[in-house]
Each structure stands twice: as C-alpha cells, then as structure tokens.
Enzyme design. Structure first.
Site, short mmCIF file in Angstrom:
data_model
loop_
_atom_site.label_atom_id
_atom_site.label_comp_id
_atom_site.label_asym_id
_atom_site.label_seq_id
_atom_site.Cartn_x
_atom_site.Cartn_y
_atom_site.Cartn_z
CB CYS A 1 -1.00 -0.01 1.15
SG CYS A 1 -0.29 -0.02 2.80
CG HIS B 1 -6.99 0.40 -0.97
ND1 HIS B 1 -7.02 -0.80 -0.31
CD2 HIS B 1 -8.24 0.58 -1.48
CE1 HIS B 1 -8.24 -1.32 -0.41
NE2 HIS B 1 -8.99 -0.50 -1.12
CG HIS C 1 -4.52 -0.35 4.01
ND1 HIS C 1 -3.69 -1.16 3.27
CD2 HIS C 1 -5.53 0.04 3.17
CE1 HIS C 1 -4.16 -1.26 2.05
NE2 HIS C 1 -5.27 -0.54 1.96
#
Length: 180
Positions: free
Chosen positions: A75, A138, A126
C-alpha cells in the site's frame, strides 16, 4: 521501475502538469482577477481525473509486502509511486512515516490526492489515495490495487486519519483549471 517512474515524471512535466506549492494562493497574491481564477472545485475535478487515470494503470497489480513496482506492490509503495509519477513528489516509504507527512485533514474536508489511513490490526496500518466521491485507491492484500469506498462498512469502521500532502496554488492553474 526507476526508469518507468522517471518517464512518467518527464511526461507530465512535458505536458506542463507539475503541481507545486504549499497553499492555495488568494486572488490578491496571484494578481489575477476573480474572473481569471478557476474555482477550487474545477482544480480538484481536474486533479481527480488525473489521479483516476494513473490509478487505472495500476489496477489489478498484485499485492506484495515490500513490493515496489508493477510486478507487486504494497500500500505505501503504491501511494509513493503514484505521487512520484504524477507530481514528482517523493513521499516517505512506509505507512507510519506517511501518516506524519503533510497536514491533518478532517474526513469531511477530503480532497482528491489526500492520503487516507486505516487501523487494520493492532499494529497494522493501511494507506490509500482519496480520489473524490467517497472513493480511494489502495493496494489490497486480497485483490491487489483496487478502488474502494470510504463508506463501505469495513473501511468506515477502520478509518483513522487523513493527511494532505499536496496543495494546489491558484497561480499554478490556468483559466481552464489545468494545473501547470
């Protein structure tokens, strides 16, 4: 991958699309008249379109922890690659450092290009790129690079913070809202 990123940067510079600056200039500072200055909504709509175009090139790239390129990416590397490719802006490499970069933005004030962060587990974070219209891009562990909605129950429950790492100055935008 470095050559690919360099080509993207040169392509956008060649097109006159390099976003710089630390704030949105007022009409008074830029010397423009109110009719000459594009509305912020137009600026960010243009930015949203460019982000979506870049993200489309990454969609489906598999997730790989520590991955840095189109063969597999995590990510934070995905976010890093998009910002280097589009804007020539080098963000920190990991999510923890990215979460301290830029300035905090309230969820109801998100703009295209803002970074959105989530608590996935006790220590796991994240990051994604807000695209506008409640969507963010993402690198998902299960699906690779995808676009998701902030309002999806999974993400809404885990939302943590947002950071603005990109500001658009009014004097870096032409009358049609094109960033140069």
């Amino acid at each position: 991958m470095e050559a690919c990123a360099a080509r993207r940067v040169l392509r956008w510079i060649g097109l006159g699309v390099l976003i710089t600056g630390c704030y949105i200039s007022s009409v008074r500072r830029s010397g423009a008249t109110p009719s000459d200055t594009p509305k912020p909504a137009l600026i960010y709509a243009n930015l949203e379109a460019r982000l979506r175009q870049e993200v489309a090139q990454w969609q489906g790239v598999p997730y790989r922890l520590g991955g840095l390129h189109m063969q597999g990416v995590d990510c934070s590397a995905f976010v890093q690659n998009v910002f280097v490719g589009l804007f020539g802006l080098y963000l920190p490499r990991n999510t923890a450092q990215q979460a301290r970069f830029g300035r905090t933005v309230q969820r109801d004030a998100l703009r295209p290009g803002d970074l959105v962060f989530f608590h996935i587990g006790r220590r796991t974070r994240h990051v994604g790129i807000y695209l506008g219209q409640d969507e963010f891009a993402h690198a998902s562990r299960s699906q690779g690079v995808i676009v998701s909605r902030l309002s999806e129950p999974y993400w809404a429950k885990r939302y943590w913070i947002a950071r603005r790492v990109l500001e658009v100055r009014a004097d870096s935008v032409d009358s049609a809202g094109q960033v140069f």
